[in-house]
Write a protein that holds these residues in place. Structure first.
Motif, PDB file in Angstrom:
ATOM      1  N   SER A 219      46.428  30.295  37.746  1.00 13.08           N
ATOM      2  CA  SER A 219      45.370  31.304  37.656  1.00 13.08           C
ATOM      3  C   SER A 219      45.021  31.861  39.032  1.00 13.08           C
ATOM      4  O   SER A 219      44.519  32.982  39.152  1.00 13.08           O
ATOM      5  N   TRP A 220      45.305  31.088  40.084  1.00  9.24           N
ATOM      6  CA  TRP A 220      45.073  31.574  41.450  1.00  9.24           C
ATOM      7  C   TRP A 220      45.975  32.778  41.724  1.00  9.24           C
ATOM      8  O   TRP A 220      45.542  33.788  42.272  1.00  9.24           O
ATOM      9  N   ALA A 221      47.242  32.672  41.306  1.00  7.29           N
ATOM     10  CA  ALA A 221      48.182  33.779  41.504  1.00  7.29           C
ATOM     11  C   ALA A 221      47.795  34.980  40.654  1.00  7.29           C
ATOM     12  O   ALA A 221      47.935  36.135  41.078  1.00  7.29           O
ATOM     13  N   VAL A 222      47.302  34.710  39.442  1.00  9.07           N
ATOM     14  CA  VAL A 222      46.847  35.811  38.580  1.00  9.07           C
ATOM     15  C   VAL A 222      45.692  36.548  39.244  1.00  9.07           C
ATOM     16  O   VAL A 222      45.659  37.787  39.294  1.00  9.07           O
ATOM     17  N   ALA A 223      44.733  35.793  39.786  1.00  2.83           N
ATOM     18  CA  ALA A 223      43.602  36.417  40.471  1.00  2.83           C
ATOM     19  C   ALA A 223      44.069  37.185  41.704  1.00  2.83           C
ATOM     20  O   ALA A 223      43.595  38.291  41.987  1.00  2.83           O
ATOM     21  N   ALA A 224      45.015  36.609  42.441  1.00  4.80           N
ATOM     22  CA  ALA A 224      45.509  37.250  43.654  1.00  4.80           C
ATOM     23  C   ALA A 224      46.253  38.545  43.349  1.00  4.80           C
ATOM     24  O   ALA A 224      46.321  39.439  44.197  1.00  4.80           O
ATOM     25  N   SER A 225      46.798  38.660  42.146  1.00  2.00           N
ATOM     26  CA  SER A 225      47.538  39.875  41.780  1.00  2.00           C
ATOM     27  C   SER A 225      46.623  41.072  41.582  1.00  2.00           C
ATOM     28  O   SER A 225      47.066  42.219  41.608  1.00  2.00           O
ATOM     29  N   GLY A 226      45.326  40.816  41.345  1.00  2.17           N
ATOM     30  CA  GLY A 226      44.377  41.894  41.072  1.00  2.17           C
ATOM     31  C   GLY A 226      44.340  42.316  39.627  1.00  2.17           C
ATOM     32  O   GLY A 226      43.501  43.143  39.234  1.00  2.17           O
ATOM     33  N   LEU A 227      45.205  41.750  38.801  1.00  3.66           N
ATOM     34  CA  LEU A 227      45.282  42.155  37.394  1.00  3.66           C
ATOM     35  C   LEU A 227      44.059  41.704  36.587  1.00  3.66           C
ATOM     36  O   LEU A 227      43.782  42.262  35.525  1.00  3.66           O
ATOM     37  N   ALA A 228      43.344  40.699  37.086  1.00  4.85           N
ATOM     38  CA  ALA A 228      42.187  40.181  36.362  1.00  4.85           C
ATOM     39  C   ALA A 228      40.867  40.620  36.980  1.00  4.85           C
ATOM     40  O   ALA A 228      39.808  40.107  36.607  1.00  4.85           O
ATOM     41  N   ASP A 229      40.898  41.561  37.898  1.00  9.69           N
ATOM     42  CA  ASP A 229      39.651  42.022  38.521  1.00  9.69           C
ATOM     43  C   ASP A 229      38.672  42.534  37.463  1.00  9.69           C
ATOM     44  O   ASP A 229      39.055  43.302  36.566  1.00  9.69           O
ATOM     45  N   GLY A 230      37.419  42.099  37.568  1.00 14.87           N
ATOM     46  CA  GLY A 230      36.407  42.503  36.610  1.00 14.87           C
ATOM     47  C   GLY A 230      36.471  41.745  35.298  1.00 14.87           C
ATOM     48  O   GLY A 230      35.725  42.056  34.368  1.00 14.87           O
ATOM     49  N   ARG A 231      37.325  40.737  35.233  1.00 15.81           N
ATOM     50  CA  ARG A 231      37.510  39.977  33.990  1.00 15.81           C
ATOM     51  C   ARG A 231      37.397  38.489  34.308  1.00 15.81           C
ATOM     52  O   ARG A 231      37.067  38.107  35.424  1.00 15.81           O
ATOM     53  N   GLU A 232      37.682  37.637  33.322  1.00 10.19           N
ATOM     54  CA  GLU A 232      37.515  36.216  33.567  1.00 10.19           C
ATOM     55  C   GLU A 232      38.855  35.491  33.568  1.00 10.19           C
ATOM     56  O   GLU A 232      39.808  35.900  32.898  1.00 10.19           O
ATOM     57  N   VAL A 233      38.903  34.406  34.334  1.00  8.96           N
ATOM     58  CA  VAL A 233      40.062  33.527  34.348  1.00  8.96           C
ATOM     59  C   VAL A 233      39.557  32.093  34.231  1.00  8.96           C
ATOM     60  O   VAL A 233      38.448  31.765  34.651  1.00  8.96           O
ATOM     61  N   THR A 234      40.391  31.255  33.661  1.00  8.09           N
ATOM     62  CA  THR A 234      40.099  29.828  33.543  1.00  8.09           C
ATOM     63  C   THR A 234      41.048  29.076  34.469  1.00  8.09           C
ATOM     64  O   THR A 234      42.202  29.465  34.623  1.00  8.09           O
ATOM     65  N   THR A 235      40.577  28.007  35.065  1.00  8.42           N
ATOM     66  CA  THR A 235      41.425  27.217  35.945  1.00  8.42           C
ATOM     67  C   THR A 235      40.987  25.760  35.913  1.00  8.42           C
ATOM     68  O   THR A 235      40.010  25.404  35.238  1.00  8.42           O
ATOM     69  N   HIS A 236      41.722  24.920  36.630  1.00  5.07           N
ATOM     70  CA  HIS A 236      41.354  23.511  36.750  1.00  5.07           C
ATOM     71  C   HIS A 236      39.965  23.413  37.385  1.00  5.07           C
ATOM     72  O   HIS A 236      39.672  24.117  38.356  1.00  5.07           O
ATOM     73  N   TRP A 237      39.149  22.532  36.852  1.00  2.00           N
ATOM     74  CA  TRP A 237      37.763  22.438  37.326  1.00  2.00           C
ATOM     75  C   TRP A 237      37.674  22.199  38.828  1.00  2.00           C
ATOM     76  O   TRP A 237      36.757  22.686  39.492  1.00  2.00           O
ATOM     77  N   SER A 238      38.627  21.462  39.395  1.00  2.00           N
ATOM     78  CA  SER A 238      38.540  21.126  40.813  1.00  2.00           C
ATOM     79  C   SER A 238      38.767  22.331  41.717  1.00  2.00           C
ATOM     80  O   SER A 238      38.407  22.299  42.904  1.00  2.00           O
TER      81      SER A 238
END
Length: 319
Positions: free
Chosen positions: A106-125
């Motif tokens: 999910s870090w790479a997804v966020a870094a891509s900019g494709l999820a800007d303005g939306r939500e992502v789920t990731t490992h709690w840590s």
């Protein structure tokens, strides 16, 4: 046949890489795979792992741009996306591909900019660090996965299996996903609600767990009216204690958990029988076809008839 591109990189965990190849490609299970899985890397060739062995990756980023689903099974937090990888993800997304980030992927997804303005789920840590690094995304650490249709992200480790099985269920139906989960010896559908709140660990003494006993009883009585007071008595608890213990155990209220179980059973009957919607509504405890259609659409964003058409094809429904 659907194509799945799984992106590997130097230092990737073999476990994280194995999850999508196992679920989508049936690697190590055998039998016909409904997906063609291609493991790829920005630089094809030898990919090193922390497990002491290397991988021979033959496909490059061209596999990403031609895939129906692109999976980032993990990532190194703080590592930037290269220009070519970012471009490949954007090209795939623009052409209608589903982009999936499992665990730290999910870090790479966020870094891509494709999820800007939306939500992502990731490992709690990693949730706080991810939110700090990418303030344009809303980070969730209380879910097993988030499915936005075009962007799908999951929590870590076992939740990656849950997420991949969820995608198989969405693509191929509940029956196929349940059979695959049985082969994997894992839960076919581990969720507490549409929000996918993470259940707490199952107690070691499951046989003596009153909540587990109440859940098993409810699954065998889905077609019957189940009121909360009667259900609590099955667990030998007061209504208030039962509700609290149930939420602690599953991450959701008893009523919402029951609604999810009934919906899943309705999905299976729609796939595997020619029963009318009215009959299925009665069998699954919804009571009326109107109620079934309402909850089915609210939870799955489709109608029972459309769902049956997608996963069963045109068949004569029993009068």
């Amino acid at each position: 046949m659907r194509t799945v591109a799984v992106i590997a990189f130097d230092g990737i965990s073999p476990f994280h890489l194995s999850v999508p190849t196992l679920v989508f490609g049936r690697a190590g299970i055998g039998g016909p795979a409904p997906y063609r899985v291609e493991v790829c890397a920005e630089y094809p060739g030898t990919v090193h792992t922390p497990a002491g062995f290397t991988l021979d990756v033959r496909h490059g980023l061209d596999a990403v741009t031609r895939a129906d689903t692109v999976v980032l099974p993990s990532w190194e937090p703080g590592s930037p996306l290269s220009g070519p990888l970012r471009a490949a993800l954007h090209t795939a997304h623009a052409s209608g591909s589903r982009i999936v980030g499992l665990c730290l992927g999910s870090w790479a997804v966020a870094a891509s900019g494709l999820a800007d303005g939306r939500e992502v789920t990731t490992h709690w840590s990693a949730a706080d660090a991810l939110a700090s690094a990418f303030p344009a995304v809303q980070v969730r650490a209380d879910r097993l996965w988030s499915d936005l249709g075009d962007i799908v992200t999951s929590a870590g480790v076992a939740a990656a299996l849950d997420c991949c099985l969820h995608l198989v269920r969405s693509d191929l139906g509940s029956k196929y996903a349940t059979e695959l989960a049985r082969e994997l010896v894992t839960a076919p559908h581990r969720n507490g609600s549409q929000a996918q709140y993470i259940p707490v660990a199952v107690p070691d003494t499951v046989d003596n767990d009153p909540i587990e006993h109440a859940m098993t009883w409810a699954r065998t009585h889905l077609g019957d009216p189940i009121d909360l007071d009667s259900w609590a008595r099955i667990a030998l608890m007061s209504r208030r204690t039962f509700t609290r213990r149930f939420r602690d155990r599953t991450g959701n209220s008893p009523q919402q958990w029951l609604l999810t179980q009934r919906t899943e059973h309705a999905r299976l009957l729609l796939e595997t029988t020619t029963d009318t919607v009215e009959h299925i509504a009665a069998e699954t405890g919804f009571g009326t076809a109107v109620s079934l259609r309402h909850h089915f659409h609210r939870i799955l964003d489709t109608s029972p008839a459309a769902y049956r058409a997608d996963f069963q094809g045109p068949r004569k429904v029993r009068p």
